[in-house]
Design a protein around this motif. Structure first.
Motif, mmCIF file in Angstrom:
data_model
loop_
_atom_site.group_PDB
_atom_site.id
_atom_site.type_symbol
_atom_site.label_atom_id
_atom_site.label_comp_id
_atom_site.label_asym_id
_atom_site.label_seq_id
_atom_site.Cartn_x
_atom_site.Cartn_y
_atom_site.Cartn_z
ATOM 1 N N MET A 1 -54.387 -10.498 37.631
ATOM 2 C CA MET A 1 -53.520 -10.164 36.494
ATOM 3 C C MET A 1 -52.057 -10.234 36.925
ATOM 4 S SD MET A 1 -53.579 -6.848 33.930
ATOM 5 C CE MET A 1 -54.933 -7.531 32.955
ATOM 6 N N LYS A 2 -51.225 -10.861 36.110
ATOM 7 C CA LYS A 2 -49.793 -10.974 36.408
ATOM 8 C C LYS A 2 -49.085 -9.647 36.112
ATOM 9 C CE LYS A 2 -49.488 -14.492 33.555
ATOM 10 N NZ LYS A 2 -50.894 -14.837 33.295
ATOM 11 N N ARG A 3 -48.028 -9.373 36.863
ATOM 12 C CA ARG A 3 -47.304 -8.112 36.714
ATOM 13 C C ARG A 3 -45.933 -8.367 36.095
ATOM 14 N NH1 ARG A 3 -47.132 -4.059 41.560
ATOM 15 N NH2 ARG A 3 -46.650 -2.716 39.771
ATOM 16 N N GLN A 27 -51.276 -7.701 27.561
ATOM 17 C CA GLN A 27 -52.524 -7.512 28.301
ATOM 18 C C GLN A 27 -53.548 -8.580 27.938
ATOM 19 O OE1 GLN A 27 -54.664 -3.788 27.634
ATOM 20 N NE2 GLN A 27 -55.161 -3.688 29.794
ATOM 21 N N ARG A 28 -53.573 -8.965 26.661
ATOM 22 C CA ARG A 28 -54.512 -10.010 26.245
ATOM 23 C C ARG A 28 -54.191 -11.349 26.903
ATOM 24 N NH1 ARG A 28 -54.149 -7.147 21.258
ATOM 25 N NH2 ARG A 28 -52.545 -8.534 20.415
ATOM 26 N N TYR A 29 -52.932 -11.535 27.271
ATOM 27 C CA TYR A 29 -52.540 -12.765 27.977
ATOM 28 C C TYR A 29 -52.595 -12.597 29.495
ATOM 29 C CZ TYR A 29 -51.016 -15.194 23.759
ATOM 30 O OH TYR A 29 -50.986 -15.842 22.540
ATOM 31 N N GLY A 30 -53.138 -11.463 29.948
ATOM 32 C CA GLY A 30 -53.320 -11.264 31.379
ATOM 33 C C GLY A 30 -52.138 -10.654 32.102
ATOM 34 N N TRP A 31 -51.313 -9.873 31.371
ATOM 35 C CA TRP A 31 -50.140 -9.249 31.972
ATOM 36 C C TRP A 31 -50.311 -7.742 32.055
ATOM 37 C CZ3 TRP A 31 -45.765 -11.706 33.839
ATOM 38 C CH2 TRP A 31 -45.655 -13.080 33.550
ATOM 39 N N GLN A 32 -50.010 -7.194 33.223
ATOM 40 C CA GLN A 32 -49.916 -5.745 33.409
ATOM 41 C C GLN A 32 -48.441 -5.361 33.317
ATOM 42 O OE1 GLN A 32 -51.550 -4.323 37.107
ATOM 43 N NE2 GLN A 32 -50.327 -2.448 37.043
ATOM 44 N N PHE A 48 -43.344 -8.071 41.300
ATOM 45 C CA PHE A 48 -43.519 -8.487 39.916
ATOM 46 C C PHE A 48 -43.442 -10.010 39.785
ATOM 47 C CE2 PHE A 48 -41.535 -4.233 39.701
ATOM 48 C CZ PHE A 48 -42.549 -3.565 39.018
ATOM 49 N N ASP A 49 -44.165 -10.520 38.818
ATOM 50 C CA ASP A 49 -44.059 -11.938 38.490
ATOM 51 C C ASP A 49 -42.879 -12.185 37.562
ATOM 52 O OD1 ASP A 49 -46.658 -13.123 39.675
ATOM 53 O OD2 ASP A 49 -47.353 -11.361 38.582
ATOM 54 N N ALA A 50 -42.624 -11.247 36.675
ATOM 55 C CA ALA A 50 -41.513 -11.364 35.735
ATOM 56 C C ALA A 50 -40.850 -10.006 35.561
ATOM 57 C CB ALA A 50 -42.004 -11.875 34.383
ATOM 58 N N GLU A 74 -32.857 -11.650 40.590
ATOM 59 C CA GLU A 74 -32.889 -13.106 40.509
ATOM 60 C C GLU A 74 -33.111 -13.744 41.883
ATOM 61 O OE1 GLU A 74 -30.117 -16.106 38.118
ATOM 62 O OE2 GLU A 74 -31.785 -15.072 37.180
ATOM 63 N N HIS A 75 -32.740 -13.055 42.943
ATOM 64 C CA HIS A 75 -32.965 -13.576 44.285
ATOM 65 C C HIS A 75 -34.302 -13.116 44.869
ATOM 66 C CE1 HIS A 75 -28.674 -14.623 44.134
ATOM 67 N NE2 HIS A 75 -28.986 -15.508 45.052
ATOM 68 N N SER A 76 -35.087 -12.412 44.074
ATOM 69 C CA SER A 76 -36.447 -12.059 44.488
ATOM 70 C C SER A 76 -37.393 -13.155 44.020
ATOM 71 C CB SER A 76 -36.849 -10.706 43.886
ATOM 72 O OG SER A 76 -37.098 -10.834 42.495
ATOM 73 N N THR A 77 -38.683 -12.942 44.211
ATOM 74 C CA THR A 77 -39.664 -13.921 43.738
ATOM 75 C C THR A 77 -39.982 -13.741 42.259
ATOM 76 O OG1 THR A 77 -41.481 -12.466 44.429
ATOM 77 C CG2 THR A 77 -40.711 -14.122 46.018
#
Length: 288
Positions: A1-3, A27-32, A48-50, A74-77
């Motif tokens: 699951m993406k964060r 959550q339905r799109y797979g996001w926590q 975090f992914d986003a 912005e300089h993180s992943t």
């Protein structure tokens, strides 16, 4: 699951926020989803992914620190939405000058640094108005925003001069339709139009925010509002996840009040499909 992190403030006790309506669709799109305080320096943004800027409704009190935090993100992943270059462009309302130069109608504006009593009264004559609005160029929630007649300006000037000393600010004619009709807000997620609301102030006030007693209603925008909004969006320096375009009707047609790209309330409560639309667009952008 993406964060996904929703960038917020330490307490929203004094505000009305609808971002929780995004949790289930995401959550339905797979996001926590997790809400985080933008002033919390202990956070590892790489987890975090986003990171989505949402209810940071105190950033105007420390804009440089806010930009520093966003630069770290912005300089993180993690992917920052909206991106830092857009935030920098949109942080000061002087961006309105650029939009006006590109043919977007805006409310007539005088750009000021500090206040001089001898200069301000001439604005009433220039705009043939009985009232003017004075506010900072970096502001939110109608903070430090004043609606002034010539008499009120003279009476309040010592306070205003202290408040805006060595501070960039702006003056505009008060637009009567703000209280007689309201302010139109059009919402776009990615390049996709989502919904429109009409915000009207409570009786005796001119501020349209819910926190100040403003009233909201869903409306279908006139075609010209969609066209003008898309023209304004075309001037943004980079693609955005979300945008809110605020308009007011004048005797010469609609004029842009603000192009909100940092932390606008998106009023998911006013459209049953808006939260789902936002989640779908976010998920699509993340795959790109």
């Amino acid at each position: 699951m993406k964060r996904c992190a929703f960038l917020s403030m330490a307490s929203l006790e004094q505000f009305v926020c609808y971002d929780e309506l995004l949790y289930a669709p995401l959550q339905r799109y797979g996001w926590q989803t997790e809400v985080v305080d933008w002033r919390d320096h202990s956070i590892d943004w790489n987890q975090f992914d986003a990171v989505i800027i949402r209810s940071c409704w105190d950033y105007q009190h420390d804009p440089e620190q806010f930009l520093t935090v966003l630069d770290t993100i912005e300089h993180s992943t993690a992917r920052l939405e909206n991106p830092l270059n857009v935030v920098r462009w949109n942080l000061s309302k002087t961006y309105l000058r650029e939009l006006e130069a590109k043919g977007i109608p805006i409310v007539p504006t005088a750009w000021l640094h500090g206040l001089e009593l001898t200069a301000l009264p001439t604005l009433f004559t220039r705009w043939q108005t009985d009232e003017i609005i004075i506010k900072p160029t970096v502001s939110a929630n109608a903070d430090d925003t004043f609606r002034l007649t010539p008499t009120a300006l003279e009476q309040q000037f010592p306070h205003l001069q202290t408040l805006f000393h060595e501070r960039d600010c702006m003056a505009q004619p008060f637009i009567p339709s703000i209280v007689t009709e309201g302010e139109f807000s059009l919402f776009f997620f990615g390049n996709e139009y989502s919904h429109t609301i009409l915000k009207t102030p409570k009786s005796g006030d001119f501020r349209v925010q819910e926190e100040h007693g403003g009233h909201l209603q869903s409306v279908e925008p006139e075609a010209v509002l969609r066209e003008l909004s898309r023209a304004a969006l075309a001037a943004i320096p980079a693609p955005t996840l979300y945008a809110r375009v605020d308009w007011v009707r004048t005797e010469n047609g609609f004029a842009l009040m603000e192009l909100e790209l940092i932390e606008p309330s998106l009023y998911f409560n006013r459209d049953a499909t808006a939260a789902e639309r936002f989640a779908r667009v976010l998920n699509s952008r993340f795959r790109n």
